[in-house]
Design a protein around this motif. Structure first.
Motif, PDB file in Angstrom:
ATOM      1  N   LEU A 100       0.723 -10.376  18.469  1.00 40.75           N
ATOM      2  CA  LEU A 100      -0.274  -9.370  18.829  1.00 40.75           C
ATOM      3  C   LEU A 100      -1.627  -9.781  18.271  1.00 40.75           C
ATOM      4  O   LEU A 100      -1.743 -10.158  17.103  1.00 40.75           O
ATOM      5  N   LEU A 101      -2.643  -9.712  19.094  1.00 40.37           N
ATOM      6  CA  LEU A 101      -4.004 -10.068  18.694  1.00 40.37           C
ATOM      7  C   LEU A 101      -4.847  -8.805  18.586  1.00 40.37           C
ATOM      8  O   LEU A 101      -4.898  -8.000  19.520  1.00 40.37           O
ATOM      9  N   PHE A 102      -5.495  -8.604  17.443  1.00 43.07           N
ATOM     10  CA  PHE A 102      -6.419  -7.492  17.240  1.00 43.07           C
ATOM     11  C   PHE A 102      -7.832  -8.054  17.208  1.00 43.07           C
ATOM     12  O   PHE A 102      -8.139  -8.924  16.397  1.00 43.07           O
ATOM     13  N   VAL A 103      -8.683  -7.547  18.090  1.00 44.43           N
ATOM     14  CA  VAL A 103     -10.068  -8.005  18.136  1.00 44.43           C
ATOM     15  C   VAL A 103     -10.982  -6.799  17.939  1.00 44.43           C
ATOM     16  O   VAL A 103     -10.928  -5.840  18.705  1.00 44.43           O
ATOM     17  N   LEU A 117      -1.810  -3.153   9.662  1.00 37.38           N
ATOM     18  CA  LEU A 117      -1.053  -4.388   9.452  1.00 37.38           C
ATOM     19  C   LEU A 117       0.343  -4.145   8.863  1.00 37.38           C
ATOM     20  O   LEU A 117       1.337  -4.652   9.401  1.00 37.38           O
ATOM     21  N   PRO A 118       0.489  -3.390   7.758  1.00 35.86           N
ATOM     22  CA  PRO A 118       1.839  -3.192   7.221  1.00 35.86           C
ATOM     23  C   PRO A 118       2.738  -2.394   8.152  1.00 35.86           C
ATOM     24  O   PRO A 118       3.965  -2.586   8.144  1.00 35.86           O
ATOM     25  N   LEU A 119       2.157  -1.533   8.973  1.00 35.69           N
ATOM     26  CA  LEU A 119       2.952  -0.755   9.921  1.00 35.69           C
ATOM     27  C   LEU A 119       3.454  -1.636  11.062  1.00 35.69           C
ATOM     28  O   LEU A 119       4.616  -1.532  11.486  1.00 35.69           O
ATOM     29  N   LEU A 120       2.593  -2.501  11.559  1.00 41.13           N
ATOM     30  CA  LEU A 120       2.969  -3.355  12.691  1.00 41.13           C
ATOM     31  C   LEU A 120       3.963  -4.434  12.302  1.00 41.13           C
ATOM     32  O   LEU A 120       4.842  -4.800  13.084  1.00 41.13           O
ATOM     33  N   HIS A 127      12.185   0.369  15.787  1.00 42.40           N
ATOM     34  CA  HIS A 127      10.964   0.027  16.508  1.00 42.40           C
ATOM     35  C   HIS A 127      10.735  -1.476  16.436  1.00 42.40           C
ATOM     36  O   HIS A 127      11.249  -2.148  15.534  1.00 42.40           O
ATOM     37  N   PRO A 128       9.930  -2.020  17.358  1.00 43.72           N
ATOM     38  CA  PRO A 128       9.662  -3.460  17.345  1.00 43.72           C
ATOM     39  C   PRO A 128       8.721  -3.844  16.215  1.00 43.72           C
ATOM     40  O   PRO A 128       7.954  -3.029  15.703  1.00 43.72           O
ATOM     41  N   SER A 129       8.776  -5.097  15.829  1.00 47.33           N
ATOM     42  CA  SER A 129       7.893  -5.651  14.814  1.00 47.33           C
ATOM     43  C   SER A 129       6.964  -6.663  15.470  1.00 47.33           C
ATOM     44  O   SER A 129       7.290  -7.256  16.501  1.00 47.33           O
ATOM     45  N   PHE A 130       5.803  -6.872  14.847  1.00 45.53           N
ATOM     46  CA  PHE A 130       4.776  -7.729  15.428  1.00 45.53           C
ATOM     47  C   PHE A 130       4.287  -8.766  14.421  1.00 45.53           C
ATOM     48  O   PHE A 130       4.191  -8.487  13.223  1.00 45.53           O
ATOM     49  N   HIS A 131       3.983  -9.959  14.910  1.00 43.61           N
ATOM     50  CA  HIS A 131       3.150 -10.915  14.191  1.00 43.61           C
ATOM     51  C   HIS A 131       1.710 -10.604  14.612  1.00 43.61           C
ATOM     52  O   HIS A 131       1.411 -10.547  15.811  1.00 43.61           O
ATOM     53  N   LEU A 371      -1.886   5.126  16.466  1.00 44.40           N
ATOM     54  CA  LEU A 371      -2.087   3.954  17.319  1.00 44.40           C
ATOM     55  C   LEU A 371      -0.879   3.029  17.275  1.00 44.40           C
ATOM     56  O   LEU A 371      -0.439   2.515  18.313  1.00 44.40           O
ATOM     57  N   VAL A 372      -0.321   2.833  16.089  1.00 49.86           N
ATOM     58  CA  VAL A 372       0.858   1.977  15.964  1.00 49.86           C
ATOM     59  C   VAL A 372       2.041   2.582  16.701  1.00 49.86           C
ATOM     60  O   VAL A 372       2.825   1.867  17.346  1.00 49.86           O
ATOM     61  N   ASP A 373       2.189   3.886  16.653  1.00 46.02           N
ATOM     62  CA  ASP A 373       3.276   4.544  17.385  1.00 46.02           C
ATOM     63  C   ASP A 373       3.157   4.299  18.884  1.00 46.02           C
ATOM     64  O   ASP A 373       4.161   4.085  19.572  1.00 46.02           O
TER      65      ASP A 373
END
Length: 397
Positions: A100-103, A117-120, A127-131, A371-373
């Motif tokens: 996942l890219l955050f801009v 960041l710690p939530l994602l 729930h899914p996890s993200f790099h 937002l993470v949800d």
């Protein structure tokens, strides 16, 4: 040049210069009982400047920011040479985590993503996890700035793929130019526009044009959408001056922001307060946000030029949308522009929307859990974008 670890390290000389400049500030007068009608109140400015000068501890906040995994990398760009770009790369422990890219946009920075960041990246069977990669756009934060004119949205997208607001425009261009190789799905808290016969704001003029020329039937606006259009009118009438200045004469404004920490503080603090949704900004939170601009690698003037370059390249009006790439939209009522859902359906493959009762322009900072949800619902099991990245669904197998 490969990825290089990076630590924020402001020199003692720069810290001392800031203190001296804060010592020499000359405040303007203020009319009686005007509150925020004319801009940032004197009482707020005096309090923040006094705190910044006398007791704010940048070193403590610098150490806290350095707990995150910062990196830099040299990026080769067509016609603009090599740019050294800063970013955070927070990896999940989950092998199949979704990239996942955050801009960020202006007046944001990588700091906007710190809460999410710690939530994602957290791992859970629920729930899914993200790099997550969080870029500092060229000219912002600790990224190098381009030295030649003409570095517009297409060039920002080029730089980001080799490694809202401006973030949603850059990522949209990335998805158009570089999918399917680099971008498989994206999610944004999109911005909205005015009534159909009064689309002045360039951020969503293309969204309205796509809607009016599409085969999607017109549907009456909901109460939420009507309030969104009213919010846009408020923005046009009361908040658009910065936009005109930054897309016409950014260098002139830049002298004041680069030389006066009080000027920089007032220019950005105004947006933090008026563009958020009654968010209770702590003084040190504001000062850290502003300090990232003050201590930025290229200086605060460099961040303004994205408006000028995009405006003159017509990159704002002519933003393409992603064809079949799944798109999600989170609606926060105090965002600056909220395109009605029917408009968004005409601009791309809209597979997910979520409407919230509160939140504004800085949603990742104001409402991180919300937002993470939304991201988890969009990309999680049973979600419309589940499995969109081959081999990376976010769950353990």
């Amino acid at each position: 040049m490969s990825e290089q670890p990076f630590q924020i390290s402001v020199s003692n000389e720069d810290l001392e210069l800031l203190r001296k400049k804060l010592d020499l500030i000359r405040f303007p007068d203020e009319l009686e009982n005007v509150g925020w009608d004319y801009g940032v109140p004197f009482e707020d400015m005096k309090r923040l400047v006094t705190r910044w000068r006398d007791s704010y501890d940048w070193r403590a906040h610098e150490a806290e920011l350095n707990k995150l995994p910062h990196f830099t990398r040299d990026i080769e760009t067509d016609a603009f040479g090599t740019l050294n770009v800063h970013y955070i790369h927070q990896r999940s422990t989950q092998e199949h985590a979704i990239p996942l890219l955050f801009v960020h946009g202006w007046p944001g920075s990588f700091m906007e993503a710190c809460k999410i960041l710690p939530l994602l990246t957290g791992e859970s069977p629920d729930h899914p996890s993200f790099h997550v990669v969080v870029y500092s756009l060229p000219g912002f934060g600790f990224s190098e700035a381009p030295r030649k004119p003409g570095f517009a949205i297409a060039q920002y997208a080029e730089a980001m793929t080799q490694g809202g607001d401006w973030g949603q425009r850059v990522t949209r261009r990335m998805a158009t130019l570089y999918a399917p190789k680099h971008v498989k799905a994206w999610h944004t808290n999109f911005t909205h526009t005015d009534a159909p016969n009064f689309v002045r704001n360039p951020l969503t003029a293309s969204a309205h044009l796509a809607h009016t020329s599409s085969a999607i039937p017109y549907s009456p606006y909901t109460e939420f959408e009507k309030k969104g259009l009213e919010r846009n009118q408020w923005f046009e009438d009361n908040q658009a001056g910065y936009y005109t200045e930054q897309n016409t004469q950014p260098q002139t404004l830049g002298y004041g922001l680069a030389d006066s920490p009080a000027g920089l503080l007032a220019w950005i603090y105004e947006k933090l307060v008026l563009w958020s949704d009654k968010y209770q900004w702590e003084d040190d939170e504001v000062l850290t946000w502003i300090s990232i601009y003050w201590f930025s690698r290229a200086g605060p003037a460099a961040s303004l030029r994205i408006y000028y370059e995009a405006h003159h390249a017509e990159d704002i009006f002519n933003q393409p949308y992603v064809g079949g790439c799944p798109m999600g939209v989170s609606y926060f009522p105090a965002e600056l522009f909220l395109a009605p859902k029917s408009w968004m359906q005409a601009t791309g493959n809209l597979v997910f929307t979520a409407q919230h009762e509160s939140g504004g322009h800085f949603a990742a900072h104001e409402k991180p859990e919300v937002l993470v949800d939304d991201l988890r619902k969009m990309f999680g099991k049973g979600g419309p974008a589940f499995g969109v990245v081959p081999g990376k669904n976010g769950y353990a197998r």
